[in-house]
Design an enzyme around this catalytic site. Structure first.
Site, short mmCIF file in Angstrom:
data_model
loop_
_atom_site.label_atom_id
_atom_site.label_comp_id
_atom_site.label_asym_id
_atom_site.label_seq_id
_atom_site.Cartn_x
_atom_site.Cartn_y
_atom_site.Cartn_z
N ALA A 98 -1.46 -8.36 3.13
CA ALA A 98 -0.55 -8.12 2.68
C ALA A 98 -0.12 -9.44 1.56
O ALA A 98 -0.58 -10.33 1.69
CB ALA A 98 0.64 -8.25 3.54
N HIS B 153 -3.53 -6.45 -21.64
CA HIS B 153 -3.27 -6.51 -23.01
C HIS B 153 -4.08 -7.77 -23.58
O HIS B 153 -4.47 -8.69 -22.94
CB HIS B 153 -1.70 -6.82 -23.41
CG HIS B 153 -0.78 -5.86 -23.05
ND1 HIS B 153 -0.43 -4.91 -23.78
CD2 HIS B 153 -0.16 -5.86 -21.84
CE1 HIS B 153 0.56 -4.04 -23.22
NE2 HIS B 153 0.84 -4.42 -21.98
C1 LIG Z 1 -5.18 -9.09 6.63
C2 LIG Z 1 -4.85 -8.94 8.25
C3 LIG Z 1 -5.05 -7.31 8.71
C4 LIG Z 1 -5.53 -9.54 9.02
O1 LIG Z 1 -5.07 -9.78 10.30
P1 LIG Z 1 -5.83 -10.84 11.28
O2 LIG Z 1 -7.32 -10.17 11.51
O3 LIG Z 1 -4.99 -10.40 12.58
O4 LIG Z 1 -5.56 -12.20 10.66
P2 LIG Z 1 -5.26 -13.68 11.51
O5 LIG Z 1 -3.86 -13.29 11.80
O6 LIG Z 1 -6.22 -13.94 12.38
O7 LIG Z 1 -5.38 -14.60 10.05
C5 LIG Z 1 -6.68 -15.13 9.72
C6 LIG Z 1 -6.31 -16.08 8.74
O8 LIG Z 1 -5.90 -15.50 7.66
C7 LIG Z 1 -4.38 -15.79 7.13
N1 LIG Z 1 -3.98 -14.49 6.66
C8 LIG Z 1 -3.74 -13.61 7.39
N2 LIG Z 1 -3.05 -12.64 6.72
C9 LIG Z 1 -2.96 -13.03 5.35
C10 LIG Z 1 -2.45 -12.59 4.29
N3 LIG Z 1 -1.73 -11.31 4.13
N4 LIG Z 1 -2.23 -13.66 3.02
C11 LIG Z 1 -2.80 -14.67 3.12
N5 LIG Z 1 -3.38 -15.24 4.12
C12 LIG Z 1 -3.36 -14.52 5.36
C13 LIG Z 1 -3.96 -16.47 8.37
O9 LIG Z 1 -2.98 -17.40 8.04
C14 LIG Z 1 -5.17 -17.18 8.94
O10 LIG Z 1 -5.42 -18.23 8.33
P3 LIG Z 1 -6.09 -19.63 9.08
O11 LIG Z 1 -7.22 -18.87 9.52
O12 LIG Z 1 -5.96 -20.55 8.05
O13 LIG Z 1 -4.88 -19.91 10.29
C15 LIG Z 1 -3.20 -9.30 8.23
O14 LIG Z 1 -2.91 -10.35 8.00
C16 LIG Z 1 -2.23 -8.50 7.19
O15 LIG Z 1 -2.03 -8.96 6.16
N6 LIG Z 1 -2.16 -7.06 7.48
C17 LIG Z 1 -1.30 -6.25 6.54
C18 LIG Z 1 0.03 -5.49 7.15
C19 LIG Z 1 0.81 -4.77 6.32
O16 LIG Z 1 0.78 -4.81 5.11
N7 LIG Z 1 1.34 -3.85 6.95
C20 LIG Z 1 2.36 -3.02 6.33
C21 LIG Z 1 1.77 -1.74 5.79
S1 LIG Z 1 0.49 -0.67 6.56
#
Ligand SMILES: CC(C)(COP(=O)(O)OP(=O)(O)OC[C@H]1O[C@@H](n2cnc3c(N)ncnc32)[C@H](O)[C@@H]1OP(=O)(O)O)[C@@H](O)C(=O)NCCC(=O)NCCS
Length: 151
Positions: free
Chosen positions: A124, A79
């Site tokens: 997420a 908006h």
């Molecule tokens: C994005 C994602 C795939 C990354 O996974 P990953 O590569 O294993 O990431 P890591 O756990 O190594 O995290 C890396 C950094 O990002 C941060 N981070 C990871 N996911 C995050 C999120 N969703 N929001 C904010 N920060 C996030 C972690 O805290 C970490 O920070 P740091 O380096 O300061 O410690 C995963 O965190 C995610 O969000 N998956 C979605 C799962 C989901 O929604 N499933 C249901 C439907 S299919």
């Protein structure tokens, strides 16, 4: 089980009616809302989770092999907050593009004008306010690229 699957297939094909473009083998989990269907395209083999809300009026293009988890929100509309009455002011529309092979994690918000590049992953709960380059992993509010996909 078989009846459930059949029911979902029929419901999906009715629901997809009226889209601008649609590919094959799209899977939908209900309930979900797509507004402005005539401006929304969804590619083949894309899956959309339950409680997703798409405001498509300004144009939303979702590619093929895309995964959109539950509770995501994709909006191409906003908006004009400079008008004296928000509700009666003009809408602002900017198209959104989610390219092939993207994964939006649970509860991601994608704002107007954004392109999420091919093969990217959005963590997420993230809020995507600006373009994400292809094959990125982006997280947070606002979503920032933290690494790239290695394949
Ligand atoms: C994005 C994602 C795939 C990354 O996974 P990953 O590569 O294993 O990431 P890591 O756990 O190594 O995290 C890396 C950094 O990002 C941060 N981070 C990871 N996911 C995050 C999120 N969703 N929001 C904010 N920060 C996030 C972690 O805290 C970490 O920070 P740091 O380096 O300061 O410690 C995963 O965190 C995610 O969000 N998956 C979605 C799962 C989901 O929604 N499933 C249901 C439907 S299919």
């Amino acid at each position: 089980m078989i009846l459930n699957r059949l029911f979902r297939k029929i419901r999906t094909s009715i629901f997809l009616h009226g889209l601008k473009e649609k590919g094959k083998y799209i899977s939908l989990f209900f309930p979900l809302t797509i507004e402005g269907k005539s401006n929304v395209s969804i590619g083949s083999n894309t899956g959309i989770g339950s409680y997703v809300h798409i405001w498509g009026g300004g144009g939303v293009k979702i590619g093929s092999n895309v995964l959109i988890a539950a509770h995501c929100c994709i909006t191409s509309l906003g908006h004009n907050y400079h008008s004296s009455k928000i509700r009666e002011g003009s809408m602002i529309s900017k198209s959104v593009s989610i390219e092939d092979d993207v994964w939006l994690g649970y509860n991601v918000t994608v704002l107007p004008g954004v392109t999420i590049g091919k093969g990217s992953v959005i963590g997420a709960g993230s809020v995507v306010c600006s373009d994400i380059p292809p094959y990125s992993i982006a997280v947070g509010n606002p979503a920032k690229v933290i690494k790239r996909r290695i394949m």
